[in-house]
Design a protein around this motif. Sequence first.
Motif, PDB file in Angstrom:
ATOM      1  N   MET A   1       0.844  -1.174   0.000  1.00  0.00           N
ATOM      2  CA  MET A   1       0.000   0.000   0.000  1.00  0.00           C
ATOM      3  C   MET A   1       0.884   1.230   0.000  1.00  0.00           C
ATOM      4  N   LYS A   2       0.295   2.339  -0.364  1.00  0.00           N
ATOM      5  CA  LYS A   2       1.066   3.569  -0.472  1.00  0.00           C
ATOM      6  C   LYS A   2       0.184   4.748  -0.092  1.00  0.00           C
ATOM      7  N   ASP A   3       0.781   5.697   0.631  1.00  0.00           N
ATOM      8  CA  ASP A   3       0.095   6.941   0.953  1.00  0.00           C
ATOM      9  C   ASP A   3       1.102   8.085   0.861  1.00  0.00           C
ATOM     10  N   GLU A   4       0.766   9.227   1.441  1.00  0.00           N
ATOM     11  CA  GLU A   4       1.634  10.400   1.326  1.00  0.00           C
ATOM     12  C   GLU A   4       2.988  10.222   2.017  1.00  0.00           C
ATOM     13  N   LEU A   5       3.097   9.274   2.947  1.00  0.00           N
ATOM     14  CA  LEU A   5       4.376   9.011   3.613  1.00  0.00           C
ATOM     15  C   LEU A   5       5.218   7.974   2.875  1.00  0.00           C
ATOM     16  N   GLY A   6       4.599   7.213   1.991  1.00  0.00           N
ATOM     17  CA  GLY A   6       5.339   6.222   1.226  1.00  0.00           C
ATOM     18  C   GLY A   6       4.687   4.864   1.209  1.00  0.00           C
ATOM     19  N   LEU A   7       5.500   3.849   0.886  1.00  0.00           N
ATOM     20  CA  LEU A   7       5.039   2.455   0.826  1.00  0.00           C
ATOM     21  C   LEU A   7       4.975   1.884   2.239  1.00  0.00           C
ATOM     22  N   TYR A   8       3.937   1.107   2.507  1.00  0.00           N
ATOM     23  CA  TYR A   8       3.827   0.511   3.834  1.00  0.00           C
ATOM     24  C   TYR A   8       3.075  -0.806   3.796  1.00  0.00           C
ATOM     25  N   TYR A   9       3.209  -1.535   4.894  1.00  0.00           N
ATOM     26  CA  TYR A   9       2.416  -2.742   5.134  1.00  0.00           C
ATOM     27  C   TYR A   9       1.998  -2.725   6.599  1.00  0.00           C
ATOM     28  N   HIS A  10       0.979  -3.505   6.917  1.00  0.00           N
ATOM     29  CA  HIS A  10       0.535  -3.670   8.297  1.00  0.00           C
ATOM     30  C   HIS A  10       1.282  -4.873   8.873  1.00  0.00           C
ATOM     31  N   PRO A  11       2.075  -4.673   9.911  1.00  0.00           N
ATOM     32  CA  PRO A  11       2.905  -5.764  10.420  1.00  0.00           C
ATOM     33  C   PRO A  11       2.147  -6.839  11.194  1.00  0.00           C
ATOM     34  N   GLN A  12       0.932  -6.517  11.623  1.00  0.00           N
ATOM     35  CA  GLN A  12       0.127  -7.489  12.360  1.00  0.00           C
ATOM     36  C   GLN A  12      -1.223  -7.604  11.672  1.00  0.00           C
ATOM     37  N   ALA A  13      -1.546  -8.794  11.225  1.00  0.00           N
ATOM     38  CA  ALA A  13      -2.803  -9.022  10.510  1.00  0.00           C
ATOM     39  C   ALA A  13      -3.986  -8.520  11.329  1.00  0.00           C
ATOM     40  N   GLY A  14      -4.850  -7.743  10.681  1.00  0.00           N
ATOM     41  CA  GLY A  14      -6.049  -7.241  11.327  1.00  0.00           C
ATOM     42  C   GLY A  14      -5.848  -5.988  12.155  1.00  0.00           C
ATOM     43  N   ASN A  15      -4.605  -5.563  12.339  1.00  0.00           N
ATOM     44  CA  ASN A  15      -4.328  -4.364  13.131  1.00  0.00           C
ATOM     45  C   ASN A  15      -3.932  -3.233  12.190  1.00  0.00           C
ATOM     46  N   THR A  16      -4.846  -2.306  11.978  1.00  0.00           N
ATOM     47  CA  THR A  16      -4.558  -1.182  11.079  1.00  0.00           C
ATOM     48  C   THR A  16      -4.019   0.028  11.825  1.00  0.00           C
ATOM     49  N   LEU A  17      -3.803  -0.088  13.135  1.00  0.00           N
ATOM     50  CA  LEU A  17      -3.244   1.020  13.912  1.00  0.00           C
ATOM     51  C   LEU A  17      -1.762   1.221  13.644  1.00  0.00           C
ATOM     52  N   SER A  18      -1.082   0.157  13.230  1.00  0.00           N
ATOM     53  CA  SER A  18       0.363   0.216  12.979  1.00  0.00           C
ATOM     54  C   SER A  18       0.663   0.008  11.505  1.00  0.00           C
ATOM     55  N   ARG A  19       1.680   0.718  11.062  1.00  0.00           N
ATOM     56  CA  ARG A  19       2.196   0.548   9.697  1.00  0.00           C
ATOM     57  C   ARG A  19       3.707   0.549   9.760  1.00  0.00           C
ATOM     58  N   VAL A  20       4.304  -0.228   8.891  1.00  0.00           N
ATOM     59  CA  VAL A  20       5.746  -0.178   8.714  1.00  0.00           C
ATOM     60  C   VAL A  20       5.987   0.340   7.301  1.00  0.00           C
ATOM     61  N   TYR A  21       6.642   1.483   7.225  1.00  0.00           N
ATOM     62  CA  TYR A  21       6.984   2.084   5.936  1.00  0.00           C
ATOM     63  C   TYR A  21       8.329   1.541   5.485  1.00  0.00           C
ATOM     64  N   VAL A  22       8.487   1.410   4.182  1.00  0.00           N
ATOM     65  CA  VAL A  22       9.726   0.883   3.616  1.00  0.00           C
ATOM     66  C   VAL A  22      10.215   1.804   2.500  1.00  0.00           C
ATOM     67  N   ARG A  23      11.519   1.827   2.353  1.00  0.00           N
ATOM     68  CA  ARG A  23      12.151   2.597   1.274  1.00  0.00           C
ATOM     69  C   ARG A  23      13.526   2.013   1.011  1.00  0.00           C
ATOM     70  N   ARG A  24      14.121   2.476  -0.077  1.00  0.00           N
ATOM     71  CA  ARG A  24      15.512   2.139  -0.374  1.00  0.00           C
ATOM     72  C   ARG A  24      16.385   3.215   0.262  1.00  0.00           C
ATOM     73  N   GLY A  25      17.412   2.781   0.957  1.00  0.00           N
ATOM     74  CA  GLY A  25      18.358   3.708   1.564  1.00  0.00           C
ATOM     75  C   GLY A  25      19.322   4.268   0.533  1.00  0.00           C
TER      76      GLY A  25
END
Length: 89
Positions: A1-25
């Motif tokens: 998924m992607k939003d204004e902060l970048g690419l992300y995934y939800h690290p815990q199934a069913g929990n949309t309170l947390s996101r982990v954003y990813v990028r290339r360093g």
Amino acid sequence: MKDELGLYYHPQAGNTLSRVYVRRGEHGEVEFRLWRSDMPDVWERHPWLSMSVVQDASELYRLERNADADPLRLYDLAVARALLKEDEA
């Protein structure tokens, strides 16, 4: 998924309170950054982390026998690579 902060995934199934954003360093390595809707200051307090930093932290938790807090449960390199590959295609 992607939003204004970048690419992300939800690290815990069913929990949309947390996101982990990813990028290339700077050198192409995968980097992670945690965001939590219930704790907005997490984004500001925690910088982008390389996988080596996550692995070092995981080792500390293993030595303390605190598997529940193991960062490898949040920061998933395979998921991050898949997201980046899809976005770069």
